[in-house]
Design a protein around this motif. Structure first.
Motif, PDB file in Angstrom:
ATOM      1  N   HIS A 165      58.856  30.329  40.209  1.00 51.33           N
ATOM      2  CA  HIS A 165      58.253  31.325  39.317  1.00 51.33           C
ATOM      3  C   HIS A 165      57.387  30.590  38.302  1.00 51.33           C
ATOM      4  N   LEU A 166      56.108  30.974  38.218  1.00 55.53           N
ATOM      5  CA  LEU A 166      55.177  30.341  37.294  1.00 55.53           C
ATOM      6  C   LEU A 166      54.386  31.400  36.552  1.00 55.53           C
ATOM      7  N   GLU A 167      54.353  31.247  35.214  1.00 56.94           N
ATOM      8  CA  GLU A 167      53.526  32.112  34.373  1.00 56.94           C
ATOM      9  C   GLU A 167      52.766  31.215  33.406  1.00 56.94           C
ATOM     10  N   CYS A 168      51.432  31.240  33.446  1.00 53.71           N
ATOM     11  CA  CYS A 168      50.665  30.385  32.550  1.00 53.71           C
ATOM     12  C   CYS A 168      49.241  30.925  32.374  1.00 53.71           C
ATOM     13  N   ARG A 169      48.559  30.370  31.345  1.00 57.06           N
ATOM     14  CA  ARG A 169      47.162  30.701  31.046  1.00 57.06           C
ATOM     15  C   ARG A 169      46.280  29.478  31.318  1.00 57.06           C
ATOM     16  N   VAL A 170      45.095  29.727  31.829  1.00 58.92           N
ATOM     17  CA  VAL A 170      44.098  28.668  32.005  1.00 58.92           C
ATOM     18  C   VAL A 170      42.751  29.204  31.535  1.00 58.92           C
ATOM     19  N   ASN A 171      41.884  28.267  31.066  1.00 59.42           N
ATOM     20  CA  ASN A 171      40.539  28.709  30.665  1.00 59.42           C
ATOM     21  C   ASN A 171      39.752  29.210  31.856  1.00 59.42           C
ATOM     22  N   GLU A 172      39.856  28.489  32.964  1.00 62.26           N
ATOM     23  CA  GLU A 172      39.154  28.908  34.176  1.00 62.26           C
ATOM     24  C   GLU A 172      39.946  28.459  35.392  1.00 62.26           C
ATOM     25  N   LEU A 173      39.790  29.210  36.463  1.00 61.69           N
ATOM     26  CA  LEU A 173      40.488  28.914  37.709  1.00 61.69           C
ATOM     27  C   LEU A 173      39.454  28.492  38.739  1.00 61.69           C
ATOM     28  N   LEU A 174      39.443  27.205  39.054  1.00 59.96           N
ATOM     29  CA  LEU A 174      38.478  26.660  40.002  1.00 59.96           C
ATOM     30  C   LEU A 174      39.163  26.387  41.336  1.00 59.96           C
ATOM     31  N   LYS A 175      38.366  25.928  42.286  1.00 57.25           N
ATOM     32  CA  LYS A 175      38.867  25.714  43.642  1.00 57.25           C
ATOM     33  C   LYS A 175      40.030  24.732  43.669  1.00 57.25           C
ATOM     34  N   ASP A 176      39.940  23.639  42.879  1.00 57.03           N
ATOM     35  CA  ASP A 176      41.030  22.667  42.906  1.00 57.03           C
ATOM     36  C   ASP A 176      42.310  23.239  42.314  1.00 57.03           C
ATOM     37  N   GLY A 177      42.173  24.131  41.332  1.00 58.49           N
ATOM     38  CA  GLY A 177      43.348  24.774  40.757  1.00 58.49           C
ATOM     39  C   GLY A 177      44.041  25.667  41.760  1.00 58.49           C
ATOM     40  N   VAL A 178      43.276  26.440  42.518  1.00 59.68           N
ATOM     41  CA  VAL A 178      43.861  27.274  43.572  1.00 59.68           C
ATOM     42  C   VAL A 178      44.574  26.396  44.590  1.00 59.68           C
ATOM     43  N   GLY A 179      43.958  25.263  44.901  1.00 58.64           N
ATOM     44  CA  GLY A 179      44.558  24.357  45.879  1.00 58.64           C
ATOM     45  C   GLY A 179      45.877  23.785  45.403  1.00 58.64           C
ATOM     46  N   ILE A 180      45.960  23.403  44.118  1.00 54.57           N
ATOM     47  CA  ILE A 180      47.203  22.850  43.581  1.00 54.57           C
ATOM     48  C   ILE A 180      48.334  23.867  43.688  1.00 54.57           C
ATOM     49  N   LEU A 181      48.064  25.091  43.270  1.00 53.22           N
ATOM     50  CA  LEU A 181      49.099  26.129  43.290  1.00 53.22           C
ATOM     51  C   LEU A 181      49.474  26.515  44.717  1.00 53.22           C
ATOM     52  N   SER A 182      48.499  26.524  45.602  1.00 53.71           N
ATOM     53  CA  SER A 182      48.766  26.967  46.984  1.00 53.71           C
ATOM     54  C   SER A 182      49.670  26.003  47.735  1.00 53.71           C
ATOM     55  N   GLN A 230      41.497  32.846  30.672  1.00 54.29           N
ATOM     56  CA  GLN A 230      41.002  33.107  29.324  1.00 54.29           C
ATOM     57  C   GLN A 230      39.500  33.415  29.276  1.00 54.29           C
ATOM     58  N   ASN A 231      38.714  32.682  30.066  1.00 58.16           N
ATOM     59  CA  ASN A 231      37.253  32.767  29.962  1.00 58.16           C
ATOM     60  C   ASN A 231      36.698  33.878  30.836  1.00 58.16           C
ATOM     61  N   PHE A 285      44.580  53.119  33.496  1.00 61.66           N
ATOM     62  CA  PHE A 285      43.460  52.885  32.586  1.00 61.66           C
ATOM     63  C   PHE A 285      43.984  52.813  31.153  1.00 61.66           C
ATOM     64  N   LYS A 286      43.667  51.721  30.446  1.00 63.06           N
ATOM     65  CA  LYS A 286      44.128  51.500  29.084  1.00 63.06           C
ATOM     66  C   LYS A 286      42.993  51.753  28.094  1.00 63.06           C
ATOM     67  N   ASN A 287      43.367  52.334  26.932  1.00 68.50           N
ATOM     68  CA  ASN A 287      42.368  52.663  25.924  1.00 68.50           C
ATOM     69  C   ASN A 287      42.093  51.462  25.013  1.00 68.50           C
ATOM     70  N   TYR A 288      41.831  50.302  25.620  1.00 69.91           N
ATOM     71  CA  TYR A 288      41.446  49.094  24.889  1.00 69.91           C
ATOM     72  C   TYR A 288      40.752  48.170  25.872  1.00 69.91           C
ATOM     73  N   ASN A 289      40.140  47.108  25.354  1.00 70.09           N
ATOM     74  CA  ASN A 289      39.522  46.097  26.201  1.00 70.09           C
ATOM     75  C   ASN A 289      40.240  44.772  26.038  1.00 70.09           C
ATOM     76  N   LEU A 290      40.453  44.070  27.128  1.00 70.59           N
ATOM     77  CA  LEU A 290      41.001  42.727  27.081  1.00 70.59           C
ATOM     78  C   LEU A 290      39.943  41.769  26.534  1.00 70.59           C
ATOM     79  N   THR A 291      40.389  40.702  25.875  1.00 65.90           N
ATOM     80  CA  THR A 291      39.474  39.741  25.261  1.00 65.90           C
ATOM     81  C   THR A 291      39.315  38.524  26.157  1.00 65.90           C
ATOM     82  N   PHE A 292      38.072  38.181  26.458  1.00 67.97           N
ATOM     83  CA  PHE A 292      37.751  36.980  27.231  1.00 67.97           C
ATOM     84  C   PHE A 292      36.696  36.171  26.489  1.00 67.97           C
ATOM     85  N   VAL A 293      36.725  34.845  26.695  1.00 71.03           N
ATOM     86  CA  VAL A 293      35.825  33.935  25.988  1.00 71.03           C
ATOM     87  C   VAL A 293      34.627  33.634  26.863  1.00 71.03           C
ATOM     88  N   GLU A 294      33.430  33.680  26.273  1.00 70.96           N
ATOM     89  CA  GLU A 294      32.221  33.351  27.035  1.00 70.96           C
ATOM     90  C   GLU A 294      32.184  31.851  27.339  1.00 70.96           C
TER      91      GLU A 294
END
Length: 883
Positions: free
Chosen positions: A734-751, A764-765, A874-883
């Motif tokens: 079981h894994l729960e975590c946040r990352v700024n971005e999910l790239l190909k190598d990140g998918v590979g590590i988890l897979s 996050q981004n 549908f939620k009456n708010y917006n999630l926050t993401f970083v540019e």
């Protein structure tokens, strides 16, 4: 010597005691021949008494003399164990490097020690002989036990669908009534006696509606409400933390101010009197924004008071129809109505007549039958006969059914259930805390080499399956994390506890116990009237107490010195800011949130203290569960000492504002984590901000540790990318975590993680690159996947991807993506998929955007060969993401 349950309501501490006597009979102690002879005599006598206690389990009724002898024997077992514990603690507490037993024998060679233990053993012998003679004087004749077949099936897991029988129609009707265009405040008051399903209906309406309101909360009032705590709970659920110094009027003002400009939905359970409602309603402004309130009560007068104007409605709950009763009954036992064997149809009709359409009664009886031989007609007839004559639509009828459910339990489940009576009415009980308390008290025995935590979890699940405790919260895997006890079930628990002298409740100045027996488990409920008075009664000896719990309000009042609890196993404190002094305390399970000191202890099992710990935590070598350990406030020495806790299985780390010496602390933490060779669960939580990056945390470097970790939770701190060290967590499930971005190598590590079954990933981004899940053998065990990203259109699944995935949840925004129909590609390739959920922020979205997204998601699912379930929120708010 093999023993069963160490401590239970039926045999007291007899099994635990016999195990300790076996130690005294061991090879090292054999040198002290006279001691060994005396202990052998005591052991033989106690084995006979234990056998008699176990035979009494199978008798429905005991005469007065037999009951009294049983109670005396159980109480004696605790007394003798206390004597032996005292002896072992005093004799063997020093020079641990030489070993307890050999060191004990060495010290026993001193004349003073030999004289002392000889006197203690002689006292025990006299006590045992007197108890044996008492049985002869009473001329007790215990008949042989009868054979009872118990089928330990768990086929009837707690399912929401069961609880919703008879509720679907009313829920839909009142969802529509509450969610109309009317701007004035509306109140729905659900009234009816216990067991009719008021709470179930209110929960279902709340579940369907809460997403369309700006603020939502639910609280339970109970018969003796604490207004300050109740209002503080409401405020906290609505997103504003109350101050501990807020009085009732300040909390009401804060609630009104917070809700004044919002459309809110509030659920208030179990209101018992008009005065409680008169206080609560002051918190809810009539702001003409379409706000809604739902109340439940057993009392018509209260229901009328809640519907204080023309926009209120009273719903009187009625028993289930015959059809719904049959559906609920058969579904829980057999899975469907048509699966009931023909030879059980007649007797099942008679049982249902006795239940009178009451959901609580039907669920209790069906759960009991499903947990035993469900196809044995004799078993069903025994249940029917136990329900008495006539059709019972009264509270007494429900109590009779609940009592039957209790009597049907095996001894270990009775013991665990009665312990729940230590908690006040309507208290939300944390499952993991409860299980650890059971273990510390000795209620849990190892089965087939299983870990005790897993055995305790099985016990908890059995009580849930039988509907004796009510789930109120679930984790990502659907396991119950918090529970409550129905007030009628709690009444029965307290009644049985009084009969068995199992626990003592101190409520104000009144003690509910039989004074001729000692107090072993003490639950203290304080209120404003207790302030300035004594926190413990003077007429109770605390030295025999094994569990003590404090609840309520105790302003500016210290708890008593805990060193007076000589044989304490469990300490639980839920008071308003007391100062807790742990000096001299030897305890196995502690839950507290307040100021304290710790002295050296080598028998800890569990410590929950989310505050500053003193130096020297490395001394607690047996500690298995630690939370929360504050990374900011604890000393650098304590962070280093974490690595000495090699028995630690669960660790929760908390951090407020990052300290100035962050790098040194991080290096020390990483070093300590790498030494925790038994660690299975790790939680890292940043409390002051979710925007803290912990990229420097190189976790768990030695292979022995990395391979052991099963669950990793990092919900608030985040990584720039998926860290490369995660690929060595080969046992992670079981894994729960946040990352700024999910790239190909990140998918590979988890897979590559072979046992990863549950993954909750938050990005996050703003997502600008495609996230592709490949179909080349990756994620071989993943069953549940939750992904938070700015746009679902950047997610794609290739053919053969995630072959075991059953549940996919996507969390994203509807607006600002520039996409038409924000939908991942390739959902049809997820061949095992059973459910697709979407939680969509839509504060700035047009109606057409939401329609387009919903249409696209349903079209994607229509392409799937198995047509999985779809849930779109549908939620009456917006999630926050970083540019």
């Amino acid at each position: 010597m093999a023993v069963g349950l160490m401590v239970s309501v039926s045999t007291g501490a007899m099994n635990s005691l016999l195990g300790k006597l076996t130690t005294l009979m061991g090879e090292e102690f054999a040198r002290l021949k006279n001691l060994r002879k005396q202990v052998k005599f005591i052991q033989d006598e106690l084995i006979g008494m234990k056998d008699a206690l176990e035979e009494l389990l199978f008798l429905n009724e005991l005469d007065t003399q037999t009951k009294r002898w049983r109670d005396i024997v159980r109480d004696m077992s605790y007394d003798i164990e206390d004597i032996i514990d005292d002896f072992m603690q005093n004799i063997g507490e020093n020079n641990k490097s030489t070993g307890f037993v050999s060191n004990t024998v060495r010290r026993l060679k001193t004349s003073r020690a030999r004289h002392r233990i000889a006197g203690q053993i002689e006292d025990i012998k006299k006590l045992v002989i007197e108890t044996s003679l008492r049985r002869e004087r009473y001329k007790l004749d215990i008949p042989p036990q009868r054979n009872v077949f118990i089928d330990p099936r768990v086929a009837t897991l707690y399912e929401n669908a069961d609880n919703l029988v008879g509720v679907e129609g009313p829920a839909t009707e009142y969802v529509n009534w509450l969610n109309d265009e009317e701007k004035q405040l509306k109140v729905l008051s659900i009234v009816g006696f216990g067991g009719l399903g008021k709470t179930t209906l209110a929960n279902e309406v709340y579940r369907r509606l809460k997403g369309v309101f700006e603020g939502s909360a639910f609280v339970s009032v109970s018969q003796k409400p604490n207004a300050q705590k109740l209002l503080g709970n409401l405020l906290s659920q609505l997103g504003t933390e109350p101050s501990v110094h807020d009085c009732e009027s300040h909390l009401l003002d804060k609630l009104r101010e917070h809700l004044q400009a919002k459309r809110y939905l509030i659920i208030i359970y179990d209101i018992w009197d008009v005065h409680a409602w008169a206080v609560l309603k002051c918190a809810f402004p009539e702001n003409d924004l379409g706000s809604r309130i739902i109340t439940t009560t057993r009392i018509q007068e209260v229901a009328r008071a809640c519907c204080f104007h023309q926009h209120g409605h009273i719903l009187e709950m009625k028993p289930l129809s015959n059809e719904d009763s049959r559906r609920l009954f058969y579904n829980r036992i057999f899975g469907s109505q048509v699966a009931c064997p023909h030879h059980l149809e007649d007797v099942s009709v008679e049982i249902l007549e006795k239940c009178g359409g009451l959901p609580l009664a039907i669920i209790s009886i069906s759960s009991m039958l499903a947990s035993s031989g469900s196809n044995q007609k004799e078993r069903w007839k025994d249940v029917l006969d136990s329900l008495g004559s006539g059709t019972n639509l009264t509270l007494d009828g429900i109590r009779k059914i609940l009592n039957l459910s209790y009597k049907d339990l095996l001894p270990h489940l009775k013991t665990c259930l009665l312990y729940i009576g230590m908690y006040p009415e309507d208290y939300t009980i944390d499952r993991s805390n409860l299980e650890l308390q059971w273990i510390a008290e000795g209620f849990v025995s190892r089965a087939n080499g299983q870990d005790m935590e897993k055995v305790a979890r099985n016990y908890f699940n059995e009580l849930v399956n039988r509907s004796l405790i009510q789930p109120v919260a679930f984790d990502m895997q659907g396991s119950v994390t918090q529970c409550k006890v129905h007030d009628m079930m709690l009444d029965l628990i307290l009644l049985k506890s009084a009969e068995e002298n199992f626990l003592t409740i101190l409520d104000g100045s009144q003690i509910f116990t039989r004074s001729e027996y000692k107090v072993r488990r003490l639950s203290i409920r304080l209120n404003e009237a207790s302030i300035g008075g004594t926190i413990l009664p003077r007429n109770i000896s605390m030295s025999q107490v094994r569990s003590v719990m404090y609840f309520g309000s105790s302003e500016n009042q210290n708890t008593p010195p805990l060193s007076m609890f000589k044989f304490l196993r469990v300490l639980f404190i839920d008071l308003d800011e007391p100062i807790v002094d742990f000096t001299g305390l030897f305890v196995q399970s502690v839950h507290t949130s307040y100021q304290h000191r710790l002295e050296r202890s080598n028998i800890w099992k569990h410590l929950f203290c989310p505050t500053l710990l003193p130096d020297g935590i490395g001394n607690m070598k047996s500690l298995r569960h630690l939370g929360y350990f504050d990374f900011e406030r604890n000393t650098l020495d304590n962070i280093r000492d974490l690595g000495q806790l090699t028995n630690l299985r669960y660790l929760a780390l908390a951090c407020g504002h990052l300290p100035h010496d962050r790098e040194r602390r991080m290096d020390a933490l990483c070093s300590s984590l790498g030494k925790l060779c038994s660690l299975e669960d790790l939680l890292v939580n940043v409390t002051h901000s979710s925007n803290v990056c912990i990229e420097g945390l190189k976790i768990l470097s030695p292979p022995t540790t990395t391979y052991r970790l099963e669950r990793l939770f990092m919900p608030n701190p985040h990584f720039f990318r998926v860290p490369s060290w995660m690929r060595v967590l080969r046992n992670l499930g079981h894994l729960e975590c946040r990352v700024n971005e999910l790239l190909k190598d990140g998918v590979g590590i988890l897979s590559e993680l072979p046992f990863l079954a549950n993954l909750n990933l938050m990005i996050q981004n703003v997502t600008n690159e495609m996230i592709v899940i490949y179909g080349k053998g990756g994620f071989p065990a993943l069953k549940r996947f939750e992904l938070r990203l700015s746009s679902a259109s950047y997610l794609a699944f290739e053919e053969g991807a995630i072959p075991m995935l059953r549940r996919l949840k996507l969390v994203f925004n509807a607006s600002g993506t520039g996409q038409s129909g924000d939908t991942p590609a390739g959902i049809e390739h997820l061949l095992a998929l059973e459910e697709l959920l979407a939680e969509i922020g839509c504060a700035n979205a047009e109606e057409s955007d939401m329609t387009s997204i919903e249409s696209a998601l349903r079209s994607a699912i229509n392409m799937h060969p198995s047509n999985p379930r779809v849930g779109i929120d549908f939620k009456n708010y917006n999630l926050t993401f970083v540019e």
